[in-house]
Design a protein around this motif. Sequence first.
Motif, PDB file in Angstrom:
ATOM      1  N   VAL A   1      -0.167   5.676  10.676  1.00  0.00           N
ATOM      2  CA  VAL A   1       0.925   6.350   9.970  1.00  0.00           C
ATOM      3  C   VAL A   1       0.909   6.003   8.486  1.00  0.00           C
ATOM      4  O   VAL A   1       1.055   6.879   7.628  1.00  0.00           O
ATOM      5  CB  VAL A   1       2.292   5.972  10.582  1.00  0.00           C
ATOM      6  CG1 VAL A   1       3.425   6.636   9.799  1.00  0.00           C
ATOM      7  CG2 VAL A   1       2.345   6.400  12.038  1.00  0.00           C
ATOM      8  N   GLY A   2       0.736   4.720   8.181  1.00  0.00           N
ATOM      9  CA  GLY A   2       0.735   4.298   6.782  1.00  0.00           C
ATOM     10  C   GLY A   2      -0.358   4.973   5.976  1.00  0.00           C
ATOM     11  O   GLY A   2      -0.128   5.439   4.849  1.00  0.00           O
ATOM     12  N   SER A   3      -1.560   5.057   6.535  1.00  0.00           N
ATOM     13  CA  SER A   3      -2.674   5.658   5.801  1.00  0.00           C
ATOM     14  C   SER A   3      -2.511   7.168   5.668  1.00  0.00           C
ATOM     15  O   SER A   3      -2.803   7.731   4.611  1.00  0.00           O
ATOM     16  CB  SER A   3      -3.999   5.329   6.495  1.00  0.00           C
ATOM     17  OG  SER A   3      -3.978   5.753   7.843  1.00  0.00           O
ATOM     18  N   THR A   4      -2.043   7.842   6.709  1.00  0.00           N
ATOM     19  CA  THR A   4      -1.855   9.293   6.620  1.00  0.00           C
ATOM     20  C   THR A   4      -0.744   9.637   5.640  1.00  0.00           C
ATOM     21  O   THR A   4      -0.844  10.627   4.897  1.00  0.00           O
ATOM     22  CB  THR A   4      -1.534   9.903   8.000  1.00  0.00           C
ATOM     23  OG1 THR A   4      -0.383   9.244   8.568  1.00  0.00           O
ATOM     24  CG2 THR A   4      -2.702   9.738   8.960  1.00  0.00           C
ATOM     25  N   GLN A   5       0.292   8.826   5.619  1.00  0.00           N
ATOM     26  CA  GLN A   5       1.379   9.052   4.672  1.00  0.00           C
ATOM     27  C   GLN A   5       0.905   8.821   3.238  1.00  0.00           C
ATOM     28  O   GLN A   5       1.274   9.549   2.318  1.00  0.00           O
ATOM     29  CB  GLN A   5       2.543   8.105   4.972  1.00  0.00           C
ATOM     30  CG  GLN A   5       3.201   8.315   6.331  1.00  0.00           C
ATOM     31  CD  GLN A   5       4.192   9.465   6.338  1.00  0.00           C
ATOM     32  OE1 GLN A   5       5.195   9.451   5.655  1.00  0.00           O
ATOM     33  NE2 GLN A   5       3.882  10.484   7.124  1.00  0.00           N
ATOM     34  N   ALA A   6       0.062   7.809   3.036  1.00  0.00           N
ATOM     35  CA  ALA A   6      -0.458   7.508   1.700  1.00  0.00           C
ATOM     36  C   ALA A   6      -1.330   8.639   1.179  1.00  0.00           C
ATOM     37  O   ALA A   6      -1.246   9.030   0.007  1.00  0.00           O
ATOM     38  CB  ALA A   6      -1.247   6.201   1.732  1.00  0.00           C
ATOM     39  N   ILE A   7      -2.165   9.188   2.057  1.00  0.00           N
ATOM     40  CA  ILE A   7      -3.036  10.298   1.656  1.00  0.00           C
ATOM     41  C   ILE A   7      -2.197  11.519   1.285  1.00  0.00           C
ATOM     42  O   ILE A   7      -2.455  12.188   0.271  1.00  0.00           O
ATOM     43  CB  ILE A   7      -4.016  10.641   2.788  1.00  0.00           C
ATOM     44  CG1 ILE A   7      -5.010   9.486   2.971  1.00  0.00           C
ATOM     45  CG2 ILE A   7      -4.757  11.948   2.494  1.00  0.00           C
ATOM     46  CD1 ILE A   7      -5.878   9.609   4.204  1.00  0.00           C
ATOM     47  N   ALA A   8      -1.177  11.806   2.092  1.00  0.00           N
ATOM     48  CA  ALA A   8      -0.301  12.940   1.795  1.00  0.00           C
ATOM     49  C   ALA A   8       0.457  12.710   0.483  1.00  0.00           C
ATOM     50  O   ALA A   8       0.685  13.654  -0.283  1.00  0.00           O
ATOM     51  CB  ALA A   8       0.689  13.146   2.938  1.00  0.00           C
ATOM     52  N   PHE A   9       0.822  11.467   0.215  1.00  0.00           N
ATOM     53  CA  PHE A   9       1.528  11.137  -1.025  1.00  0.00           C
ATOM     54  C   PHE A   9       0.644  11.405  -2.240  1.00  0.00           C
ATOM     55  O   PHE A   9       1.113  11.921  -3.260  1.00  0.00           O
ATOM     56  CB  PHE A   9       1.953   9.665  -0.998  1.00  0.00           C
ATOM     57  CG  PHE A   9       2.585   9.186  -2.278  1.00  0.00           C
ATOM     58  CD1 PHE A   9       3.786   9.721  -2.718  1.00  0.00           C
ATOM     59  CD2 PHE A   9       1.973   8.206  -3.046  1.00  0.00           C
ATOM     60  CE1 PHE A   9       4.370   9.289  -3.902  1.00  0.00           C
ATOM     61  CE2 PHE A   9       2.554   7.764  -4.226  1.00  0.00           C
ATOM     62  CZ  PHE A   9       3.751   8.315  -4.661  1.00  0.00           C
ATOM     63  N   VAL A  10      -0.631  11.065  -2.129  1.00  0.00           N
ATOM     64  CA  VAL A  10      -1.569  11.322  -3.228  1.00  0.00           C
ATOM     65  C   VAL A  10      -1.679  12.822  -3.484  1.00  0.00           C
ATOM     66  O   VAL A  10      -1.649  13.281  -4.634  1.00  0.00           O
ATOM     67  CB  VAL A  10      -2.957  10.732  -2.906  1.00  0.00           C
ATOM     68  CG1 VAL A  10      -3.985  11.178  -3.954  1.00  0.00           C
ATOM     69  CG2 VAL A  10      -2.888   9.211  -2.858  1.00  0.00           C
TER      70      VAL A  10
END
Length: 277
Positions: A33-42
């Motif tokens: 979840v953390g990594s997918t959210q970070a990618i979407a944030f970028v």
Amino acid sequence: MLAVLALASSAVWGTSDFFGGLVAKRLPAIAVVGSTQAIAFVVLSVIVLVRAAQGHPPEWGEWVGWAMLAGVTGASGLVAFYTALASGTMGVVAPIASMGVLVPVALGVATGEAPSPWVWLGIVIAVVGIVLASGPELSGDVSPRPVLLAGVAAACFGMALFALDRGARDSLLMTLWGMRCTSVAIFVVVALVLRSVGGIRARDLVALALIGCADLLANALFATASSRGQVSIAAVLGSLYPVATILLARVVLAERLRTIQVAGVACALLGAAVISL
């Protein structure tokens, strides 16, 4: 248009949830979840910067509070949901989590919306479906953990959908950006405290990027749909995402459900469909 957008969001959500659950079988759910959210944030940050360069700088407004609430509840729900998907039967977990739709329906009514009697009939049908679908787990034949986690995910998802709807009425793009900014900040703190990124490696990034962008697209479709009509109706149609998850689990994983669970899943989905009437 509301129905088309909301149903499209459910299809995208169901697909991303299935593959997110698969990845969570080999990586910690919080890392996924953390990594997918970070990618979407970028991705969202790039869009915001491009719009600002074009003369449309972001403006602070009511979306800020709603975005923060959506970020906390949405991320918490995904962690619980992916953990449940990784440890339980997807065909049972997904319908239970989808009943988070009851939260925006109730809040929508409390804030002035007036759903038809079909909504209340659908709620009864859906609740019966939940009980039937989770029957073997609740009876102690198998671990109740996935069911409990799915219930937590349902409550979090419901609140996130309502907050996303309210924020999008002020600014769709900034609500999505603020939602991801909030969740990423939380995960960064967790990663620093644990001094770990959960075993994420370079070869995992492509799959995680696709999952993150799909979840972002589903959020955008839902927020657009709900801002054009009643959040209670959009939430119900968006909650049909278990259909995609169940079909993929059946085709890819060859999952088999007990007869009572099949009836429960069908009942839960029927309840959501009836509410949409």
